[in-house]
Write a protein that holds these residues in place. Structure first.
Motif, PDB file in Angstrom:
ATOM      1  N   ILE A  70      59.548   0.557 -13.885  1.00 51.63           N
ATOM      2  CA  ILE A  70      59.293  -0.142 -12.626  1.00 51.63           C
ATOM      3  C   ILE A  70      60.545  -0.557 -11.866  1.00 51.63           C
ATOM      4  O   ILE A  70      60.478  -1.418 -10.999  1.00 51.63           O
ATOM      5  CB  ILE A  70      58.416  -1.389 -12.874  1.00 51.63           C
ATOM      6  N   SER A  73      60.491  -0.221  -7.874  1.00 47.59           N
ATOM      7  CA  SER A  73      59.367  -0.840  -7.181  1.00 47.59           C
ATOM      8  C   SER A  73      59.860  -1.818  -6.119  1.00 47.59           C
ATOM      9  O   SER A  73      60.889  -2.471  -6.281  1.00 47.59           O
ATOM     10  CB  SER A  73      58.480  -1.571  -8.184  1.00 47.59           C
ATOM     11  N   TYR A  78      57.515  -7.217 -10.216  1.00 51.81           N
ATOM     12  CA  TYR A  78      57.999  -6.192 -11.141  1.00 51.81           C
ATOM     13  C   TYR A  78      59.519  -6.272 -11.297  1.00 51.81           C
ATOM     14  O   TYR A  78      60.055  -6.108 -12.395  1.00 51.81           O
ATOM     15  CB  TYR A  78      57.597  -4.798 -10.669  1.00 51.81           C
TER      16      TYR A  78
END
Length: 157
Positions: A70, A73, A78
């Protein structure tokens, strides 16, 4: 989310993650919790240093998995997971080196990306993953601070 708020939350989550990882330290399987060193005649208790090392490993695995899955992101939550696991690992890594120094009293020399440990005339060089995580964290910090923010209404005119 503003940068100051983001990093306050990152520190709060890293403290929570550190506490959770340290609470898992008693689960580490250790065969010999007490070790007798014949050359010095001292018995060392390895339970705490090995437990903190295990906790740092868990935090490192969370960091590696989160940065691979992640890291790109745009969601702040996150990114908080990535940054808080980095801060947690950095703290636990150097706490582990401090405990190694406190228990055995070796000579520790921090080199770029390495740590040289000398104990009882034996020298070893270890890769210091903590320095690598610090560089990744600082790069992410720099990248977050350099993101251009949208102009306010008065600046558009």
């Amino acid at each position: 989310m503003k940068n100051l708020d983001y990093y306050v939350w990152a520190i709060v989550f890293s403290i929570i993650l550190t506490i959770i990882c340290l609470s898992l330290a008693p689960l580490v399987p250790i065969d010999e919790p007490l070790v007798y060193v014949g050359s010095t005649g001292v018995t060392y208790n390895l339970t705490i240093p090995v437990g903190v090392s295990f906790s740092a490993f868990i935090s490192l695995m969370i960091f590696i998995i989160s940065i691979l899955v992640i890291s790109n992101s745009k969601n702040d939550f996150y990114n908080l997971i990535v940054d808080s696991s980095a801060i947690s690992f950095i703290f636990l890594n150097y706490l582990n080196y401090y405990l190694i120094w406190y228990v055995w009293r070796p000579s520790l020399h921090i080199l770029p990306f390495l740590i040289e440990i000398t104990y009882d005339h034996a020298t070893t060089i270890q890769l210091d993953i903590g320095q690598i995580v610090i560089i990744i964290f600082l790069y992410r910090l720099y990248k977050r601070l350099r993101i251009p923010r949208p102009l306010s209404g008065s600046d558009l005119k």
